[in-house]
Design a protein around this motif. Structure first.
Motif, PDB file in Angstrom:
ATOM      1  N   LEU A 208     -23.630 -63.476  -1.306  1.00 59.31           N
ATOM      2  CA  LEU A 208     -24.651 -64.496  -1.477  1.00 59.31           C
ATOM      3  C   LEU A 208     -24.454 -65.405  -0.173  1.00 59.31           C
ATOM      4  CD1 LEU A 208     -25.372 -65.170  -5.091  1.00 59.31           C
ATOM      5  CD2 LEU A 208     -26.581 -63.865  -3.685  1.00 59.31           C
ATOM      6  N   ASP A 209     -25.519 -65.896   0.559  1.00 55.50           N
ATOM      7  CA  ASP A 209     -25.124 -66.853   1.560  1.00 55.50           C
ATOM      8  C   ASP A 209     -25.437 -68.276   1.083  1.00 55.50           C
ATOM      9  OD1 ASP A 209     -27.772 -67.077   1.414  1.00 55.50           O
ATOM     10  OD2 ASP A 209     -28.299 -67.019   3.555  1.00 55.50           O
ATOM     11  N   ILE A 210     -25.340 -69.400   1.745  1.00 54.47           N
ATOM     12  CA  ILE A 210     -25.082 -70.497   1.195  1.00 54.47           C
ATOM     13  C   ILE A 210     -26.595 -70.856   0.744  1.00 54.47           C
ATOM     14  CG2 ILE A 210     -26.181 -71.413   3.613  1.00 54.47           C
ATOM     15  CD1 ILE A 210     -23.458 -73.015   1.067  1.00 54.47           C
ATOM     16  N   ASN A 211     -27.637 -70.158   0.966  1.00 53.62           N
ATOM     17  CA  ASN A 211     -29.030 -70.414   0.339  1.00 53.62           C
ATOM     18  C   ASN A 211     -29.201 -69.516  -0.576  1.00 53.62           C
ATOM     19  OD1 ASN A 211     -29.827 -72.280   2.290  1.00 53.62           O
ATOM     20  ND2 ASN A 211     -30.352 -70.731   3.975  1.00 53.62           N
ATOM     21  N   GLY A 212     -28.262 -68.744  -1.097  1.00 56.84           N
ATOM     22  CA  GLY A 212     -28.563 -67.945  -2.192  1.00 56.84           C
ATOM     23  C   GLY A 212     -29.275 -66.554  -2.066  1.00 56.84           C
ATOM     24  N   LEU A 213     -29.459 -66.237  -0.563  1.00 60.08           N
ATOM     25  CA  LEU A 213     -30.079 -64.947  -0.272  1.00 60.08           C
ATOM     26  C   LEU A 213     -29.119 -63.680  -0.570  1.00 60.08           C
ATOM     27  CD1 LEU A 213     -32.753 -63.738   1.039  1.00 60.08           C
ATOM     28  CD2 LEU A 213     -31.532 -63.905   3.289  1.00 60.08           C
ATOM     29  N   VAL A 214     -29.503 -62.652  -0.867  1.00 63.66           N
ATOM     30  CA  VAL A 214     -28.658 -61.414  -1.525  1.00 63.66           C
ATOM     31  C   VAL A 214     -28.611 -60.649   0.011  1.00 63.66           C
ATOM     32  CG1 VAL A 214     -28.481 -59.484  -2.787  1.00 63.66           C
ATOM     33  CG2 VAL A 214     -29.430 -61.800  -3.742  1.00 63.66           C
ATOM     34  N   MET A 215     -27.040 -60.243   0.072  1.00 65.57           N
ATOM     35  CA  MET A 215     -26.961 -59.608   1.092  1.00 65.57           C
ATOM     36  C   MET A 215     -25.949 -58.138   0.784  1.00 65.57           C
ATOM     37  SD  MET A 215     -25.976 -61.984   4.132  1.00 65.57           S
ATOM     38  CE  MET A 215     -24.539 -62.842   3.167  1.00 65.57           C
ATOM     39  N   PHE A 216     -25.941 -57.122   1.339  1.00 68.84           N
ATOM     40  CA  PHE A 216     -25.057 -56.017   1.105  1.00 68.84           C
ATOM     41  C   PHE A 216     -23.892 -56.430   1.525  1.00 68.84           C
ATOM     42  CE2 PHE A 216     -29.462 -53.939   1.490  1.00 68.84           C
ATOM     43  CZ  PHE A 216     -29.207 -53.586   0.092  1.00 68.84           C
ATOM     44  N   GLN A 217     -22.687 -56.162   0.853  1.00 71.31           N
ATOM     45  CA  GLN A 217     -21.355 -56.492   1.059  1.00 71.31           C
ATOM     46  C   GLN A 217     -21.143 -55.302   1.867  1.00 71.31           C
ATOM     47  OE1 GLN A 217     -18.810 -56.291  -2.340  1.00 71.31           O
ATOM     48  NE2 GLN A 217     -17.062 -57.316  -1.209  1.00 71.31           N
ATOM     49  N   ARG A 218     -20.636 -55.979   3.100  1.00 71.83           N
ATOM     50  CA  ARG A 218     -19.708 -55.021   4.304  1.00 71.83           C
ATOM     51  C   ARG A 218     -18.509 -54.727   4.240  1.00 71.83           C
ATOM     52  NH1 ARG A 218     -24.411 -52.820   6.529  1.00 71.83           N
ATOM     53  NH2 ARG A 218     -26.371 -54.164   6.255  1.00 71.83           N
ATOM     54  N   GLU A 219     -17.854 -55.472   3.578  1.00 72.34           N
ATOM     55  CA  GLU A 219     -16.367 -55.414   3.484  1.00 72.34           C
ATOM     56  C   GLU A 219     -15.794 -56.370   2.343  1.00 72.34           C
ATOM     57  OE1 GLU A 219     -14.912 -58.725   6.877  1.00 72.34           O
ATOM     58  OE2 GLU A 219     -15.361 -56.791   7.430  1.00 72.34           O
ATOM     59  N   ASP A 220     -14.553 -55.933   2.187  1.00 70.84           N
ATOM     60  CA  ASP A 220     -13.819 -56.773   1.177  1.00 70.84           C
ATOM     61  C   ASP A 220     -13.379 -58.242   1.747  1.00 70.84           C
ATOM     62  OD1 ASP A 220     -14.141 -54.839  -0.873  1.00 70.84           O
ATOM     63  OD2 ASP A 220     -12.203 -53.890  -0.414  1.00 70.84           O
ATOM     64  N   ARG A 221     -13.742 -59.201   0.893  1.00 72.80           N
ATOM     65  CA  ARG A 221     -13.241 -60.662   1.353  1.00 72.80           C
ATOM     66  C   ARG A 221     -12.571 -61.155  -0.045  1.00 72.80           C
ATOM     67  NH1 ARG A 221     -16.333 -63.193   5.463  1.00 72.80           N
ATOM     68  NH2 ARG A 221     -15.016 -64.981   4.893  1.00 72.80           N
ATOM     69  N   ALA A 242     -33.917 -55.940  -2.814  1.00 76.16           N
ATOM     70  CA  ALA A 242     -34.222 -56.499  -1.254  1.00 76.16           C
ATOM     71  C   ALA A 242     -34.790 -57.754  -1.412  1.00 76.16           C
ATOM     72  CB  ALA A 242     -35.143 -55.387  -0.419  1.00 76.16           C
ATOM     73  N   ALA A 243     -34.278 -58.679  -0.368  1.00 73.61           N
ATOM     74  CA  ALA A 243     -34.907 -59.827  -0.219  1.00 73.61           C
ATOM     75  C   ALA A 243     -35.053 -60.774  -1.397  1.00 73.61           C
ATOM     76  CB  ALA A 243     -36.289 -59.816   0.535  1.00 73.61           C
ATOM     77  N   SER A 244     -34.213 -60.461  -2.507  1.00 73.65           N
ATOM     78  CA  SER A 244     -33.935 -61.284  -3.572  1.00 73.65           C
ATOM     79  C   SER A 244     -33.222 -62.700  -3.391  1.00 73.65           C
ATOM     80  CB  SER A 244     -33.331 -60.367  -4.689  1.00 73.65           C
ATOM     81  OG  SER A 244     -32.172 -60.041  -4.481  1.00 73.65           O
ATOM     82  N   ARG A 245     -33.249 -63.465  -4.165  1.00 72.48           N
ATOM     83  CA  ARG A 245     -32.523 -64.579  -3.966  1.00 72.48           C
ATOM     84  C   ARG A 245     -32.001 -65.294  -5.315  1.00 72.48           C
ATOM     85  NH1 ARG A 245     -32.975 -68.280   0.383  1.00 72.48           N
ATOM     86  NH2 ARG A 245     -34.913 -67.148   1.200  1.00 72.48           N
ATOM     87  N   VAL A 246     -30.868 -65.879  -5.268  1.00 77.66           N
ATOM     88  CA  VAL A 246     -30.228 -66.712  -6.533  1.00 77.66           C
ATOM     89  C   VAL A 246     -30.544 -68.016  -6.400  1.00 77.66           C
ATOM     90  CG1 VAL A 246     -28.168 -66.887  -7.751  1.00 77.66           C
ATOM     91  CG2 VAL A 246     -28.573 -64.823  -6.604  1.00 77.66           C
ATOM     92  N   ASN A 247     -30.773 -68.829  -7.342  1.00 76.12           N
ATOM     93  CA  ASN A 247     -31.058 -70.080  -7.361  1.00 76.12           C
ATOM     94  C   ASN A 247     -29.936 -70.788  -6.447  1.00 76.12           C
ATOM     95  OD1 ASN A 247     -31.712 -72.839  -7.787  1.00 76.12           O
ATOM     96  ND2 ASN A 247     -32.028 -72.568  -9.979  1.00 76.12           N
ATOM     97  N   THR A 248     -30.526 -71.676  -5.631  1.00 76.66           N
ATOM     98  CA  THR A 248     -29.322 -72.634  -4.801  1.00 76.66           C
ATOM     99  C   THR A 248     -28.539 -73.560  -5.470  1.00 76.66           C
ATOM    100  OG1 THR A 248     -31.000 -74.139  -4.067  1.00 76.66           O
ATOM    101  CG2 THR A 248     -30.883 -72.175  -2.664  1.00 76.66           C
ATOM    102  N   GLU A 249     -29.172 -74.089  -6.567  1.00 75.86           N
ATOM    103  CA  GLU A 249     -28.268 -74.988  -7.460  1.00 75.86           C
ATOM    104  C   GLU A 249     -26.998 -74.268  -8.010  1.00 75.86           C
ATOM    105  OE1 GLU A 249     -30.428 -76.840 -10.313  1.00 75.86           O
ATOM    106  OE2 GLU A 249     -31.591 -77.950  -8.759  1.00 75.86           O
ATOM    107  N   VAL A 250     -27.125 -72.943  -8.218  1.00 77.28           N
ATOM    108  CA  VAL A 250     -26.121 -72.143  -8.756  1.00 77.28           C
ATOM    109  C   VAL A 250     -25.119 -71.699  -7.745  1.00 77.28           C
ATOM    110  CG1 VAL A 250     -25.317 -69.850  -9.676  1.00 77.28           C
ATOM    111  CG2 VAL A 250     -27.483 -70.967 -10.429  1.00 77.28           C
ATOM    112  N   VAL A 251     -25.282 -71.513  -6.408  1.00 76.33           N
ATOM    113  CA  VAL A 251     -24.602 -71.429  -5.160  1.00 76.33           C
ATOM    114  C   VAL A 251     -23.840 -72.601  -4.941  1.00 76.33           C
ATOM    115  CG1 VAL A 251     -24.422 -70.484  -2.961  1.00 76.33           C
ATOM    116  CG2 VAL A 251     -25.930 -69.580  -4.477  1.00 76.33           C
ATOM    117  N   HIS A 252     -24.519 -73.738  -4.887  1.00 76.33           N
ATOM    118  CA  HIS A 252     -23.982 -75.013  -4.276  1.00 76.33           C
ATOM    119  C   HIS A 252     -23.048 -75.491  -5.378  1.00 76.33           C
ATOM    120  CE1 HIS A 252     -27.663 -75.854  -1.627  1.00 76.33           C
ATOM    121  NE2 HIS A 252     -26.852 -74.997  -1.203  1.00 76.33           N
TER     122      HIS A 252
END
Length: 334
Positions: A208-221, A242-252
């Motif tokens: 998840l990026d800072i805006n809650g946008l879902v991305m495929f995991q490319r590597e282990d972090r 695809a192009a789904s999003r998690v609530n930004t309040e959860v991410v923040h």
């Protein structure tokens, strides 16, 4: 009739006959013979009986005699007009080479035609490789595939269209496309989205990026915070689409908790209670969501410090910092 008139007329007639005999090459004027015939008839009639016998003559014959002269005049007039309209002949200087502008325009038209045919038939003007920059997690092959410019003619590559296609990918935040001439006909520079945390739902794991946008995991972090969906709750499948999003309040909220309590590595997420954390001392604490995690964490620490020596907590809920709730498993007797 007076004698002087007859005398003058006779003189003129004799002079005309003399000119005819001397100048045979001069053609008589049209109608002169007819006029002379009429005059002789009139004189004969006067000398004779007193009646006037007019001679008969053919008008059509006189007109026919006049036609050659009329036709010759019209012909000469046409000849003069044609001579005046005829352009003067060009005189080309000797020793110099003169090239017609028609030849030049023909050569230019043929060259342009050959150039256009070359543009649309030569393989060098069809895209088979591109120059890519700015990739970090994505591979160059993936960016090339997302751009969808393979085997397209350079004239049909629209920069804005390719940029929109690339930016529609969840892993790409911005893209810049430049179209030029061979060998690097298409140049693409991308700016990828940086992952803010790891989101886990069952066996699926995404970024998840800072805006809650879902991305495929490319590597282990391992340095990223993990947020695990509560396994006791039904998992909505659309969160990982695809192009789904998690609530930004959860991410923040998760990032603020991580910053306030660095010892947190894994958080739980419950749709009703929000973000939670299992305290190593044996109870579950729920912080809810939002940006006021600093206040909630202070309330939680105050409750623990006041009651930990006397009770064993089962669960603490500080999602509403004004009305915190907690359960007690057992309490020490006094």
């Amino acid at each position: 009739m007076p004698d002087f008139f007859n005398t003058s007329v006779g003189k003129r007639r004799k002079e005309r006959k003399r000119l005819k005999q001397t100048d045979k090459h001069v053609a008589p004027a049209p109608g002169s013979e007819a006029r002379q015939t009429r005059r002789e008839s009139m004189r004969g009639a006067k000398r004779g009986s007193g009646r006037l016998h007019l001679p008969t003559f053919d008008v059509q014959d006189d007109l026919t005699k006049m036609e050659p002269r009329a036709r010759s005049l019209s012909g000469r007039r046409k000849e003069r007009q044609s001579e005046t309209r005829r352009p003067p002949e060009r005189v080309w200087p000797v020793g110099k080479i003169w090239v017609s502008w028609r030849w030049v325009s023909g050569i230019l038209s043929g060259g342009l035609l050959l150039l256009m045919i070359g543009f649309f038939t030569l393989d060098m003007f069809y895209v088979d490789t591109i120059a890519i920059g700015g990739v970090n997690y994505l591979s160059r092959e993936e960016v090339f595939r997302f751009s969808d410019v393979s085997q397209k003619h350079i004239f049909w590559v629209d920069e804005e269209e390719v940029e929109e296609r690339l930016e529609s990918n969840n892993n790409i935040a911005a893209a810049e496309v430049r179209v030029g001439w061979p060998p690097n006909m298409v140049q693409i520079v991308v700016r990828e989205r940086d992952p803010a945390l790891i989101w886990e739902q069952g066996d699926n794991r995404v970024w998840l990026d800072i805006n809650g946008l879902v991305m495929f995991q490319r590597e282990d972090r391992p340095d990223l915070l993990r947020v695990v969906y509560d396994p006791n709750e039904p998992v909505p499948e659309e969160l990982l689409g695809a192009a789904s999003r998690v609530n930004t309040e959860v991410v923040h909220g998760a990032l603020l908790l991580k910053a306030r309590m660095p010892g947190i590595d894994v958080l739980l997420y419950n749709p009703k209670k929000g973000l939670g954390w299992r305290d190593p001392r044996g109870w579950m604490v729920w912080f809810g969501t939002g940006s006021n995690m600093d206040v909630k964490s202070r309330v939680y620490e105050a409750i623990v410090n006041q009651n930990f020596s006397a009770v064993q907590f089962g669960e603490i809920d500080v999602s509403d910092p004004d009305y915190p709730v907690y359960t007690v498993l057992w309490q020490k007797s006094e």
